[in-house]
Design a protein around this motif. Structure first.
Motif, PDB file in Angstrom:
ATOM      1  N   ALA A   1       8.707   7.198  11.138  1.00  0.00           N
ATOM      2  CA  ALA A   1       8.093   7.772  12.338  1.00  0.00           C
ATOM      3  C   ALA A   1       7.553   9.169  12.058  1.00  0.00           C
ATOM      4  O   ALA A   1       6.465   9.547  12.528  1.00  0.00           O
ATOM      5  N   GLU A   2       8.294   9.949  11.297  1.00  0.00           N
ATOM      6  CA  GLU A   2       7.825  11.285  10.937  1.00  0.00           C
ATOM      7  C   GLU A   2       6.589  11.208  10.050  1.00  0.00           C
ATOM      8  O   GLU A   2       5.665  12.031  10.184  1.00  0.00           O
ATOM      9  N   PHE A   3       6.548  10.237   9.167  1.00  0.00           N
ATOM     10  CA  PHE A   3       5.375  10.048   8.313  1.00  0.00           C
ATOM     11  C   PHE A   3       4.144   9.736   9.156  1.00  0.00           C
ATOM     12  O   PHE A   3       3.064  10.290   8.944  1.00  0.00           O
ATOM     13  N   ARG A   4       4.300   8.860  10.130  1.00  0.00           N
ATOM     14  CA  ARG A   4       3.177   8.532  11.007  1.00  0.00           C
ATOM     15  C   ARG A   4       2.677   9.767  11.747  1.00  0.00           C
ATOM     16  O   ARG A   4       1.470   9.971  11.903  1.00  0.00           O
ATOM     17  N   ALA A   5       3.610  10.586  12.191  1.00  0.00           N
ATOM     18  CA  ALA A   5       3.211  11.809  12.896  1.00  0.00           C
ATOM     19  C   ALA A   5       2.441  12.743  11.964  1.00  0.00           C
ATOM     20  O   ALA A   5       1.450  13.363  12.375  1.00  0.00           O
ATOM     21  N   ARG A   6       2.873  12.830  10.710  1.00  0.00           N
ATOM     22  CA  ARG A   6       2.153  13.678   9.756  1.00  0.00           C
ATOM     23  C   ARG A   6       0.762  13.126   9.477  1.00  0.00           C
ATOM     24  O   ARG A   6      -0.194  13.881   9.291  1.00  0.00           O
ATOM     25  N   LEU A   7       0.639  11.800   9.441  1.00  0.00           N
ATOM     26  CA  LEU A   7      -0.687  11.209   9.233  1.00  0.00           C
ATOM     27  C   LEU A   7      -1.625  11.555  10.378  1.00  0.00           C
ATOM     28  O   LEU A   7      -2.822  11.795  10.170  1.00  0.00           O
ATOM     29  N   GLU A   8      -1.118  11.584  11.588  1.00  0.00           N
ATOM     30  CA  GLU A   8      -1.936  11.993  12.734  1.00  0.00           C
ATOM     31  C   GLU A   8      -2.366  13.454  12.576  1.00  0.00           C
ATOM     32  O   GLU A   8      -3.504  13.813  12.913  1.00  0.00           O
ATOM     33  N   GLU A   9      -1.476  14.293  12.078  1.00  0.00           N
ATOM     34  CA  GLU A   9      -1.830  15.694  11.834  1.00  0.00           C
ATOM     35  C   GLU A   9      -2.916  15.795  10.774  1.00  0.00           C
ATOM     36  O   GLU A   9      -3.862  16.587  10.912  1.00  0.00           O
ATOM     37  N   VAL A  10      -2.795  15.002   9.706  1.00  0.00           N
ATOM     38  CA  VAL A  10      -3.819  15.010   8.649  1.00  0.00           C
ATOM     39  C   VAL A  10      -5.162  14.610   9.245  1.00  0.00           C
ATOM     40  O   VAL A  10      -6.198  15.237   8.960  1.00  0.00           O
ATOM     41  N   ALA A  11      -5.185  13.562  10.056  1.00  0.00           N
ATOM     42  CA  ALA A  11      -6.436  13.114  10.681  1.00  0.00           C
ATOM     43  C   ALA A  11      -7.039  14.221  11.537  1.00  0.00           C
ATOM     44  O   ALA A  11      -8.259  14.463  11.501  1.00  0.00           O
ATOM     45  N   GLY A  12      -6.205  14.910  12.297  1.00  0.00           N
ATOM     46  CA  GLY A  12      -6.705  16.017  13.109  1.00  0.00           C
ATOM     47  C   GLY A  12      -7.247  17.147  12.266  1.00  0.00           C
ATOM     48  O   GLY A  12      -8.281  17.752  12.602  1.00  0.00           O
ATOM     49  N   ASN A  13      -6.576  17.465  11.156  1.00  0.00           N
ATOM     50  CA  ASN A  13      -7.073  18.506  10.255  1.00  0.00           C
ATOM     51  C   ASN A  13      -8.440  18.146   9.690  1.00  0.00           C
ATOM     52  O   ASN A  13      -9.325  18.999   9.560  1.00  0.00           O
ATOM     53  N   ILE A  14      -8.624  16.870   9.330  1.00  0.00           N
ATOM     54  CA  ILE A  14      -9.912  16.423   8.782  1.00  0.00           C
ATOM     55  C   ILE A  14     -11.003  16.563   9.835  1.00  0.00           C
ATOM     56  O   ILE A  14     -12.120  17.027   9.538  1.00  0.00           O
ATOM     57  N   ASP A  15     -10.709  16.168  11.067  1.00  0.00           N
ATOM     58  CA  ASP A  15     -11.691  16.321  12.141  1.00  0.00           C
ATOM     59  C   ASP A  15     -12.086  17.784  12.325  1.00  0.00           C
ATOM     60  O   ASP A  15     -13.268  18.112  12.510  1.00  0.00           O
ATOM     61  N   ARG A  16     -11.104  18.673  12.300  1.00  0.00           N
ATOM     62  CA  ARG A  16     -11.401  20.097  12.480  1.00  0.00           C
ATOM     63  C   ARG A  16     -12.237  20.630  11.313  1.00  0.00           C
ATOM     64  O   ARG A  16     -13.174  21.404  11.530  1.00  0.00           O
ATOM     65  N   ARG A  17     -11.914  20.235  10.114  1.00  0.00           N
ATOM     66  CA  ARG A  17     -12.711  20.700   8.968  1.00  0.00           C
ATOM     67  C   ARG A  17     -14.137  20.163   9.043  1.00  0.00           C
ATOM     68  O   ARG A  17     -15.096  20.870   8.736  1.00  0.00           O
ATOM     69  N   ASN A  18     -14.285  18.907   9.427  1.00  0.00           N
ATOM     70  CA  ASN A  18     -15.624  18.328   9.520  1.00  0.00           C
ATOM     71  C   ASN A  18     -16.471  19.003  10.593  1.00  0.00           C
ATOM     72  O   ASN A  18     -17.698  18.991  10.532  1.00  0.00           O
TER      73      ASN A  18
END
Length: 699
Positions: free
Chosen positions: A644-661
């Motif tokens: 569950a924590e891994f899934r939450a981190r993946l959501e954070e990674v996705a958000g970081n990518i959106d912000r960088r883009n």
């Protein structure tokens, strides 16, 4: 409605209740095929995992020119092992395995067949020449003669039917021609893993001078310093501003044979090749030193009289005006040089960074896991989602993609798709074997890879400390986020079952797995010094994290961009067919001559049919962090919490990518073509744009 079956608790062999131990051992014995006393073809219902050499790529019984060398088991052609099928030897060559008919499935253990029975061999039109204009290419995708579509910016997020507009032309259909975009694709395109920092100039070759003569680069300071804003080459080297994408040594040993294709038997099956070994030198420019510009491209051929006399090289540089402006209907020899270099990159992407580093290298790891790790073993449960479909898709690939050819029921010959659509043709897998000599499992962990290529510095064991040489390097920035998330998940999971290093060393199944991976599955490199000893928790975590990385995020980053960047063949051709004119970089080339130099129509359609494969995964794939058996995969509460924590981190990674883009200061995120970099975005989204990282190597 039945009651869901709960998994037995995960445990190592040494902790298995004595009453269950024999069942555990018997199951593994069955999967290994213990007790098989005769050689026989395995049947679709069999569950036997065993190894074989790559001796089924050729078809000498059909035609002698379709014979191919055996890969694996020799110093000349080392290679990972593939899944044993038990098929009989070819009649004309006892070293080779007979081919399965095109309408017959190649054996893989029945547990590995997931999602599709087989992939039919595509029927391509007869070889039919080249595109006559860019308008011809645009029309393949439903665009007008200028590459426009009223809803162009929405196409990449639409549900439009195939053929989908490749992202590289979906917004700005001509900006792929710009030098800045050509360079950006080295760090955010289909193959962002070959660029290296230059630490010594001039560039040197590692090919044997006794065999190939002088293969060192002929790019000089005079070629490049005129476009370096007053900086000298020595200053650029010292300050980390000079980079290279160098395919020269991989291509050159095969170049003479490639340029003699097609042979008489192949004239109706394989088109003419004219290829060069390429080096591309780049300069890190811009106010924040984050934008790459190409300085020179060197195209080399073997000496026409004798290969031992060395390379004959021509160096191309951008027009002196520094203007890479786009003129409709007109190209330059500099632009031709760029696409010839891109063809080198497309081939190495397909046969080394894609096929070898993921498909071929992962297969023996999957086989060994099923032979040595019980389904009760915690590492088997950790890695199982990352093995899904891999043996199956690799078997299909040997049959219709990387093999030489087979006969259809109507008597015609079907040639392996890659032999038709990529310039190495019959030599593609041989060249992959040569690259395997330098393969290094530990270097494929992302921080190690970046540091080895001079793109980063820091402690590879602590990805948060790794400092990038190119700050705006989309693949590396997003990849380090993904690597950190994967490694944290693996570390949290392993900590549940391995309290100390001794627990790893005492785990007999784990030791059997890793010994078999090294000594059998990758036996040709068994003596390499870099193999993890697997005697401590750190080795276990790093190894499992690398397996997860290669089968998920790494594979997505070097496979799923093929259609979007190379599916528009003028941007990244897989074949080149004509000599490039002399070194006058400003000389004009007509549009028709430019297109007559790159991938012909039939081969382009073949490439598109394979490269678009990942688009068919939408709605059927299992993505990173997902488990179809979520409720039953573990009884260990801490394991479920870690997931569950891994899934939450993946959501954070996705958000970081959106912000960088969305950050206009990060110009490499979208480039001149205005397409955001999403190949490492872990979460899937609707539409045909490739977002979402599958758990495993499925295409």
């Amino acid at each position: 409605m039945g009651v869901p079956r709960r998994q037995a608790p995960a445990c190592v062999k040494e902790e298995t209740p004595s009453a269950l131990l024999k069942y555990r051992e018997d199951e593994l014995g069955a999967l290994r095929g213990d007790g098989e006393t005769t050689e026989r073809p395995f049947q679709p219902w069999d569950r036997v995992y065993d190894y074989a050499l790559y001796n089924d790529l050729g078809n000498p019984d059909l035609r002698q020119d379709l014979a191919r060398p055996v890969l694996g088991g020799s110093q000349e052609y080392p290679y990972p092992r593939r899944t044993k099928t038990g098929r009989p030897a070819a009649k004309t060559d006892p070293r080779s395995e007979s081919r399965a008919p095109l309408d017959e499935e190649i054996y893989v253990p029945c547990d590995e067949r997931v999602g599709f029975a087989s992939i039919p061999a595509p029927t391509l039109p007869p070889l039919g020449g080249h595109f006559r204009s860019l308008a011809d290419v645009y029309r393949l995708f439903g665009l007008d003669d200028l590459g426009r579509l009223p809803e162009a910016k929405a196409v990449i997020n639409s549900g439009a039917p195939f053929p989908v507009v490749p992202q590289v032309i979906s917004v700005n259909p001509t900006h792929w021609r710009k030098d800045e975009e050509f360079a950006r694709q080295m760090i955010a395109g289909a193959n962002p893993v070959c660029i290296k920092r230059v630490t010594k100039f001039p560039l040197a070759s590692e090919l044997d001078r006794g065999v190939f003569g002088d293969q060192d680069s002929k790019i000089t300071k005079d070629h490049v310093e005129k476009n370096m804003g007053g900086m000298t080459v020595q200053q650029a080297v010292e300050e980390g501003r000079l980079y290279v994408v160098d395919h020269h040594d991989w291509v050159m040993p095969y170049l003479k044979r490639i340029n003699e294709l097609p042979a008489s038997e192949e004239k109706a099956e394989v088109s003419q090749r004219k290829v060069y070994a390429a080096r591309t030198l780049l300069f890190l420019d811009g106010e924040d030193s984050s934008m790459l510009r190409p300085l020179a491209i060197e195209l080399s051929s073997p000496h026409p009289e004798k290969e031992q006399l060395g390379a004959v090289s021509t160096v191309y540089t951008p027009p002196d005006s520094g203007d890479d402006g786009i003129t409709a209907g007109r190209f330059s020899t500099w632009e031709l040089a760029k696409v010839y270099a891109s063809a080198n990159d497309a081939a190495e992407n397909n046969f080394v960074t894609h096929w070898l580093n993921t498909h071929a290298s992962m297969e023996p790891i999957v086989i060994a896991a099923n032979r040595q790790l019980s389904v009760l073993h915690p590492i088997h449960r950790l890695l199982k989602p990352h093995f899904r479909k891999t043996l199956h898709i690799n078997a299909v690939a040997r049959q219709i993609i990387v093999g030489s050819g087979d006969q259809r029921k109507d008597g015609s010959v079907f040639r392996g798709i890659d032999e038709v659509t990529y310039f190495p043709s019959k030599y593609n897998m041989e060249m992959s074997s040569k690259a395997y000599k330098a393969w290094n499992f530990t270097d494929l962990a992302l921080p190690n890879d970046l540091i080895k290529r001079g793109l980063a510095k820091g402690d590879p064991k602590k990805p948060e400390t790794v400092e990038l040489a190119i700050k705006d390097y989309p693949y590396a920035v997003d990849g380090l986020d993904m690597w950190a998330a994967i490694k944290k998940w693996v570390a949290d999971y392993c900590a549940i079952y391995y309290a100390d290093d001794g627990a790893v060393a005492r785990d007999s199944e784990l030791q059997g797995w890793w010994s078999e991976v090294r000594n059998v599955g990758h036996g040709d490199l068994a003596d390499a010094p870099w193999w993890p000893a697997m005697d401590c928790v750190a080795d276990l975590v790093e190894t499992c994290a690398t397996v997860v990385w290669l089968s998920s995020a790494y594979h997505a980053s070097i496979s799923f961009g093929q259609y979007d960047y190379l599916g528009f063949v003028p941007n990244g051709p897989s074949i080149t067919t004509r000599p490039v004119p002399g070194p006058d970089a400003g000389a004009e080339v007509t549009e028709s001559d430019f297109l007559a130099s790159v991938t012909p129509v039939t081969e382009a359609l073949g490439f598109m049919s394979i490269a678009s494969g990942p688009m068919g995964l939408k709605g059927t794939e299992v993505y990173l962090g997902q488990r179809p058996d979520t409720e039953q995969w573990t009884r260990e509460r801490r394991a479920a919490e870690a997931l569950a924590e891994f899934r939450a981190r993946l959501e954070e990674v996705a958000g970081n990518i959106d912000r960088r883009n969305a950050d206009p200061a990060l110009k490499n995120r979208t480039g001149q073509v205005e397409v955001p970099y999403t190949l490492l975005k872990p979460t899937a989204q609707p539409g045909l744009v490739l977002r979402g990282i599958p758990n495993s190597i499925t295409v």
